[in-house]
Design a protein around this motif. Structure first.
Motif, PDB file in Angstrom:
ATOM      1  N   GLY A  66       4.253  13.502   5.192  1.00 15.91           N
ATOM      2  CA  GLY A  66       3.969  12.484   4.007  1.00 15.91           C
ATOM      3  C   GLY A  66       4.333  11.015   4.547  1.00 15.91           C
ATOM      4  O   GLY A  66       3.650  10.098   4.547  1.00 15.91           O
ATOM      5  N   VAL A  67       5.331  10.958   5.287  1.00  6.60           N
ATOM      6  CA  VAL A  67       5.947   9.815   5.779  1.00  6.60           C
ATOM      7  C   VAL A  67       5.172   9.124   7.053  1.00  6.60           C
ATOM      8  O   VAL A  67       4.558   8.195   7.127  1.00  6.60           O
ATOM      9  CB  VAL A  67       7.381   9.604   6.132  1.00  6.60           C
ATOM     10  N   SER A  68       4.729   9.990   7.896  1.00  3.29           N
ATOM     11  CA  SER A  68       3.838   9.916   9.067  1.00  3.29           C
ATOM     12  C   SER A  68       2.541   9.193   8.313  1.00  3.29           C
ATOM     13  O   SER A  68       1.725   8.459   8.961  1.00  3.29           O
ATOM     14  CB  SER A  68       3.647  11.110   9.610  1.00  3.29           C
ATOM     15  N   GLN A  69       2.046   9.637   7.359  1.00  5.74           N
ATOM     16  CA  GLN A  69       0.578   9.339   6.618  1.00  5.74           C
ATOM     17  C   GLN A  69       0.518   7.769   6.462  1.00  5.74           C
ATOM     18  O   GLN A  69      -0.311   7.035   6.242  1.00  5.74           O
ATOM     19  CB  GLN A  69       0.220  10.181   5.320  1.00  5.74           C
ATOM     20  N   SER A  70       2.021   7.340   6.098  1.00  9.76           N
ATOM     21  CA  SER A  70       1.975   5.948   5.781  1.00  9.76           C
ATOM     22  C   SER A  70       1.548   4.930   6.991  1.00  9.76           C
ATOM     23  O   SER A  70       1.401   3.762   6.930  1.00  9.76           O
ATOM     24  CB  SER A  70       3.513   5.557   5.548  1.00  9.76           C
ATOM     25  N   MET A  71       1.718   5.453   8.198  1.00  9.41           N
ATOM     26  CA  MET A  71       1.212   4.642   9.479  1.00  9.41           C
ATOM     27  C   MET A  71      -0.260   4.794   9.342  1.00  9.41           C
ATOM     28  O   MET A  71      -0.671   3.889  10.102  1.00  9.41           O
ATOM     29  CB  MET A  71       1.663   5.488  10.386  1.00  9.41           C
TER      30      MET A  71
ATOM     31  N   PRO B  49      -3.112   4.049   6.470  1.00 13.32           N
ATOM     32  CA  PRO B  49      -3.237   3.863   5.251  1.00 13.32           C
ATOM     33  C   PRO B  49      -4.664   4.799   4.695  1.00 13.32           C
ATOM     34  O   PRO B  49      -4.579   5.212   3.383  1.00 13.32           O
ATOM     35  CB  PRO B  49      -3.782   2.465   4.948  1.00 13.32           C
ATOM     36  N   MET B  50      -5.690   4.797   5.665  1.00 11.66           N
ATOM     37  CA  MET B  50      -6.702   5.712   5.096  1.00 11.66           C
ATOM     38  C   MET B  50      -6.308   7.295   4.821  1.00 11.66           C
ATOM     39  O   MET B  50      -6.761   7.817   3.742  1.00 11.66           O
ATOM     40  CB  MET B  50      -7.632   6.030   6.294  1.00 11.66           C
ATOM     41  N   TYR B  51      -5.363   7.722   5.470  1.00 13.50           N
ATOM     42  CA  TYR B  51      -4.947   9.282   5.183  1.00 13.50           C
ATOM     43  C   TYR B  51      -4.004   9.476   4.188  1.00 13.50           C
ATOM     44  O   TYR B  51      -3.713  10.348   3.503  1.00 13.50           O
ATOM     45  CB  TYR B  51      -4.585   9.832   6.442  1.00 13.50           C
ATOM     46  N   LEU B  52      -3.075   8.110   4.114  1.00 11.87           N
ATOM     47  CA  LEU B  52      -2.199   8.167   2.872  1.00 11.87           C
ATOM     48  C   LEU B  52      -2.854   8.104   1.783  1.00 11.87           C
ATOM     49  O   LEU B  52      -2.287   8.811   0.707  1.00 11.87           O
ATOM     50  CB  LEU B  52      -1.089   6.877   3.076  1.00 11.87           C
ATOM     51  N   GLY B  53      -3.846   7.369   1.482  1.00 12.45           N
ATOM     52  CA  GLY B  53      -4.768   7.231   0.348  1.00 12.45           C
ATOM     53  C   GLY B  53      -5.132   8.688  -0.010  1.00 12.45           C
ATOM     54  O   GLY B  53      -5.236   8.870  -1.014  1.00 12.45           O
TER      55      GLY B  53
ATOM     56  N   PHE C  74       0.857  -1.235  -0.006  1.00 19.10           N
ATOM     57  CA  PHE C  74       0.072  -0.017   0.064  1.00 19.10           C
ATOM     58  C   PHE C  74       0.969   1.270  -0.045  1.00 19.10           C
ATOM     59  O   PHE C  74       0.730   2.061  -0.942  1.00 19.10           O
ATOM     60  CB  PHE C  74      -1.071  -0.129   1.151  1.00 19.10           C
ATOM     61  N   PRO C  75       1.733   1.566   0.898  1.00 22.39           N
ATOM     62  CA  PRO C  75       2.573   2.543   0.920  1.00 22.39           C
ATOM     63  C   PRO C  75       3.527   2.671  -0.263  1.00 22.39           C
ATOM     64  O   PRO C  75       3.726   3.832  -0.760  1.00 22.39           O
ATOM     65  CB  PRO C  75       3.517   2.751   2.227  1.00 22.39           C
ATOM     66  N   ILE C  76       3.919   1.762  -0.944  1.00 20.02           N
ATOM     67  CA  ILE C  76       4.735   1.829  -2.014  1.00 20.02           C
ATOM     68  C   ILE C  76       4.099   2.320  -3.062  1.00 20.02           C
ATOM     69  O   ILE C  76       4.819   3.227  -3.891  1.00 20.02           O
ATOM     70  CB  ILE C  76       5.470   0.424  -2.001  1.00 20.02           C
ATOM     71  N   ILE C  77       3.160   1.751  -3.420  1.00 19.41           N
ATOM     72  CA  ILE C  77       2.396   1.947  -4.625  1.00 19.41           C
ATOM     73  C   ILE C  77       1.925   3.595  -4.604  1.00 19.41           C
ATOM     74  O   ILE C  77       1.857   4.394  -5.411  1.00 19.41           O
ATOM     75  CB  ILE C  77       0.892   0.914  -4.955  1.00 19.41           C
ATOM     76  N   HIS C  78       1.533   3.615  -3.452  1.00 20.83           N
ATOM     77  CA  HIS C  78       0.702   5.241  -3.173  1.00 20.83           C
ATOM     78  C   HIS C  78       1.814   6.230  -3.162  1.00 20.83           C
ATOM     79  O   HIS C  78       1.739   7.531  -3.602  1.00 20.83           O
ATOM     80  CB  HIS C  78      -0.204   5.415  -1.836  1.00 20.83           C
ATOM     81  N   GLY C  79       2.977   5.915  -2.822  1.00 17.45           N
ATOM     82  CA  GLY C  79       4.093   6.914  -2.715  1.00 17.45           C
ATOM     83  C   GLY C  79       4.487   7.069  -4.277  1.00 17.45           C
ATOM     84  O   GLY C  79       4.890   8.377  -4.572  1.00 17.45           O
ATOM     85  N   LEU C  80       4.590   6.050  -5.109  1.00 17.55           N
ATOM     86  CA  LEU C  80       4.900   6.308  -6.491  1.00 17.55           C
ATOM     87  C   LEU C  80       3.682   7.203  -7.139  1.00 17.55           C
ATOM     88  O   LEU C  80       4.067   8.052  -8.112  1.00 17.55           O
ATOM     89  CB  LEU C  80       5.068   5.160  -7.176  1.00 17.55           C
ATOM     90  N   ILE C  81       2.562   6.831  -7.155  1.00 22.11           N
ATOM     91  CA  ILE C  81       1.415   7.755  -7.436  1.00 22.11           C
ATOM     92  C   ILE C  81       1.450   9.114  -7.111  1.00 22.11           C
ATOM     93  O   ILE C  81       1.243  10.035  -7.893  1.00 22.11           O
ATOM     94  CB  ILE C  81      -0.042   6.947  -7.272  1.00 22.11           C
ATOM     95  N   GLN C  82       1.758   9.373  -5.813  1.00 21.24           N
ATOM     96  CA  GLN C  82       1.714  10.716  -5.401  1.00 21.24           C
ATOM     97  C   GLN C  82       2.995  11.328  -5.834  1.00 21.24           C
ATOM     98  O   GLN C  82       2.955  12.397  -6.193  1.00 21.24           O
ATOM     99  CB  GLN C  82       1.864  10.657  -3.741  1.00 21.24           C
ATOM    100  N   SER C  83       4.208  10.668  -5.915  1.00 20.91           N
ATOM    101  CA  SER C  83       5.324  11.263  -6.640  1.00 20.91           C
ATOM    102  C   SER C  83       5.036  11.812  -8.096  1.00 20.91           C
ATOM    103  O   SER C  83       5.531  13.017  -8.440  1.00 20.91           O
ATOM    104  CB  SER C  83       6.575  10.495  -6.555  1.00 20.91           C
TER     105      SER C  83
END
Length: 748
Positions: free
Chosen positions: A137-142, A144-148, A98-107
């Motif tokens: 941004g990294v804190s959001q990875s803790m 997933p709801m808010y990272l998304g 989840f955080p890896i895929i969303h990190g790439l999309i967000q970048s």
């Protein structure tokens, strides 16, 4: 392909950043750990996987409290597209991806947005690095709801900007923007839909200077996204009258998540200043619980952010950023300012927003954009290089002073920003200007990547490959209906190997995390406590009444039909005396309740009530005993002998319960699972009325003899919502196909 050939190399630092942040997951097979991740998100994904394996619709969750709706709970990402990976991968693997895929999309979204703002490719890459790899941004990875939620922020602004500039087909841009809002809603970050909407409106009006076009675009996007999300939105609207959704938190509870002014030091420090590191007298409210565990943005980005403010009166983009900071930062401070208290009291919607600290996310977004603008104009003056030298000296002073106050943190955690300053100064002094920008980008990527790896907790996956000892033991016990557990006060207060300033990576931490009310759901273990925004209003009122009347733990366990109690040596009183100890795991003990009401039984002794209020009056009386008396709303008093006959479970599914009974007398069959107006019951195939029993359970009138009772949950608004979603998706697909075909035909 042309984009990748011309600008793909500027995305390489972003790939390096994601690889460094999540290197334990990618290269060492570990998993990220955290309270929310393994007590809220992982159990949810495991529960979804069990629904998928059994081929059922995830409509009802019988294991959270006495039961709560799933469809209609917008905080649960049932229909978020990434949930489809559960058909292929294990839940823990999906959570790691989840955080890896969303990190790439967000970048990629940040890069495209910066290019849309006419920043150079290197400045766009710099903006993506700071916003994605920064502490916020990294804190959001803790979570997933808010990272998304934050992942789709730059994409929404990007599509809105192209819409108001008429760059491309407006129909496609409107649908693309609506998809961004839909994804934010489906992931469960409803508050972020509002935040992104406000940021987008200000963006279109201040930066693009097209308020009317922005309002039109956002209105269209809102309508389309509501139609797409109708399968969740309409059931949620139906749930509002009977659940606590939208009720928010009390002021003091929400205020505990205020953003402390001390945390601003974290912009240039990797130390977790948000975890009670500094003395409480330093602008700390004592009971605060910071929303972001880090707000670090890097030494160079911080310097360029200060440098970028020089062009405030010349650049509309900087004015937009300043407006975002002015609007959001006072609210993020929460109880540290009177503004939040005033809004909380006089504007009901603010209480539904729950946590003020999350409003620092748009502030960090604005600071990142200011930093990228400073990068863009760094060649105009060498002032920022002098500022970097000054910052290096200031960091030495901060490190020396704070290290004296906090001796229990590794020296590397404090020296890290200073080491970065030295590397940057050396690069600027000796590196050729031709390659300086590329090298600086990779230094920033390494800086943010390594700082994240120092603060994010990871653990070996084998700690989570099997159920924790307590959960495994309870799941193996034979029972009728679900296992229901309760915890005494000392259970979660006990901290084994854990301090406020560190996260343990041991089995005791896993065991303690497994005691949360959510973690037993995949193993058909229900907790009495309810941690859900869709908890029943009846449940909340009953709990408040019992606590106000000082009911004992024995009554509490007996009333809710608790099978087992988890406790520690610190717990005392009658609640422990009424428990038969079974096993002990570390400092935690499991005991079987000696007195409890049956999960399903036929009562012939009934106290009728006119409604919830009168039911609560009877239940709070000291003479009430749930083992031989029940309170039925809308029923007449019955003076029977208590519980009669036998009840046997034929089938217990998530949204269907089938029982058979043999009773010599007529009475009320009470099932100690949550009452909800959308549960229907059939007696031998004929529909019968479902009554609220004991305020929160459900019951039906049954005649004597051998009969079958079937409870079915019918999700309100599900059919209408699903049809609206299907039709909306078909229309969007058809519109996309027609517009694309017209465009291709026009070019030909």
């Amino acid at each position: 392909m042309q984009f990748l050939r011309s600008e793909g190399r500027y995305l390489l630092p972003c790939l390096l950043l994601i690889a460094l942040i999540y290197s334990p997951i990618i290269f060492f097979g570990e998993t990220q750990i955290g309270v929310d991740l393994h007590t809220f998100d992982l159990p949810q994904y495991e529960l979804f996987a069990s629904y998928i394996n059994e081929g059922q619709l995830p409509a009802w969750n019988p294991y959270l409290g006495q039961g709560s709706p799933l469809i209609g709970d917008a905080s649960i990402p049932i229909f978020y597209p990434m949930t489809l990976l559960l058909f292929v991968f294990e839940p823990l693997t999906v959570l790691c991806l989840f955080p890896i895929i969303h990190g790439l999309i967000q970048s990629l979204g940040c890069y495209l947005l910066a290019r849309q703002l006419r920043l150079s490719p290197s400045a766009a890459s710099f903006f993506a690095l700071v916003f994605v790899g920064g502490g916020v941004g990294v804190s959001q990875s803790m979570t997933p709801m808010y990272l998304g939620g934050v992942t789709w922020l730059p994409w929404a602004l990007y599509f809105l900007s192209r819409f108001v500039r008429s760059e491309g087909h407006r129909a496609l841009l409107t649908m693309a923007g609506a998809c961004c809002f839909s994804l934010i809603f489906l992931i469960g970050a409803i508050e972020y839909c509002i935040i992104v909407g406000v940021l987008a409106l200000l963006f279109g009006g201040v930066v693009e200077k097209r308020w009317k076009a922005s309002v039109v675009a956002l209105s269209l996007m809102a309508v389309i996204s509501m139609c797409v999300c109708a399968l969740v939105l309409i059931p949620m609207i139906y749930q509002l009258p009977v659940t606590g959704r939208g009720s928010g938190l009390p002021l003091e509870s929400a205020g505990r998540w205020s953003f402390s002014p001390v945390q601003l030091l974290g912009l240039i420090s990797t130390a977790p200043l948000s975890k009670g590191v500094l003395p409480k007298s330093w602008l700390s409210m004592g009971g605060e619980r910071p929303w972001f565990h880090s707000v670090f943005m890097g030494v160079l980005p911080f310097t360029l952010m200060i440098f970028g403010l020089r062009r405030f009166f010349e650049d509309q983009r900087l004015r937009y950023c300043a407006l975002v900071v002015v609007l959001c930062f006072p609210l993020a401070l929460g109880l540290y300012t009177p503004i939040y208290r005033f809004l909380f009291q006089y504007f009901p919607g603010v209480s539904s927003f729950r946590y003020p600290g999350k409003l620092f996310m748009p502030v960090f977004f604005a600071l990142s954009l200011i930093s990228a603008i400073g990068w863009e104009h760094r060649g105009e003056s060498s002032l920022w290089k002098k500022g970097l030298n000054v910052l290096s000296c200031a960091l030495l002073i901060v490190i020396a002073s704070t290290k004296l106050l906090m001796t229990d943190y590794p020296t590397l955690l404090w020296l890290y920003p200073f080491v970065t300053c030295v590397v940057l100064v050396g690069t600027l002094s000796y590196c050729p200007k031709k390659h300086q920008a590329s090298i600086l980008l990779f230094i920033v990527a390494c800086d943010l990547g390594f700082s994240a790896s120092l603060t994010l907790p990871f653990a070996p996956r084998d700690l989570f490959d099997k159920p924790p000892p307590i959960t495994g033991f309870l799941a193996s016990r034979e029972r009728q209906g679900p296992v229901r557990i309760d915890q005494l006060s000392g259970v979660m207060k006990l901290r084994v190997g854990e301090t406020e300033r560190s996260t343990p990576l041991n089995q005791d931490f896993i065991v303690r995390s497994s005691l949360s009310v959510n973690t037993g759901m995949p193993f058909k273990i229900g907790g009495v406590q309810v941690f859900s925004p869709l908890k029943s209003r009846r449940w909340s009122q009953l709990r408040q009444r019992l606590l106000a009347d000082g009911q004992s733990g024995v009554f509490y366990s007996r009333f809710f039909g608790v099978n087992y109690v988890i406790y520690t040596d610190a717990d005392r009183g009658n609640a422990v005396k009424a428990v038969n100890p079974i096993i002990q795991v570390g400092p935690w003990k499991i005991g079987e309740c000696l007195v409890k009401a049956p999960w399903a039984a036929i009562y012939t002794r009934v106290s009728g009530s006119e409604g919830l209020k009168s039911s609560l009056d009877i239940l709070s009386a000291g003479s009430f005993d749930a083992r031989d008396l029940t309170v039925i709303e809308g029923a007449q008093n019955m003076t029977g002998s208590g519980i009669v006959g036998q009840v046997q479970v034929i089938q217990h599914l998530y949204d269907r319960v089938e029982l058979t009974y043999d009773s010599p007398k007529a009475g009320y069959l009470v099932l100690r699972e949550a009452y909800h107006p959308d549960w229907v019951a059939e007696l031998d195939g004929e529909v019968v009325k479902v009554h609220p029993a004991d305020a929160i359970f459900r019951a039906v009138w049954v005649p004597p003899g051998i009969h079958t009772v079937v409870y079915k949950y019918q999700c309100p608004g599900w059919k209408l919502g699903s049809w609206m979603t299907v039709v909306s998706l078909l229309l969007l697909s058809l519109t996309t196909a027609v517009v694309s075909w017209t465009s291709i035909r026009g070019r030909n």
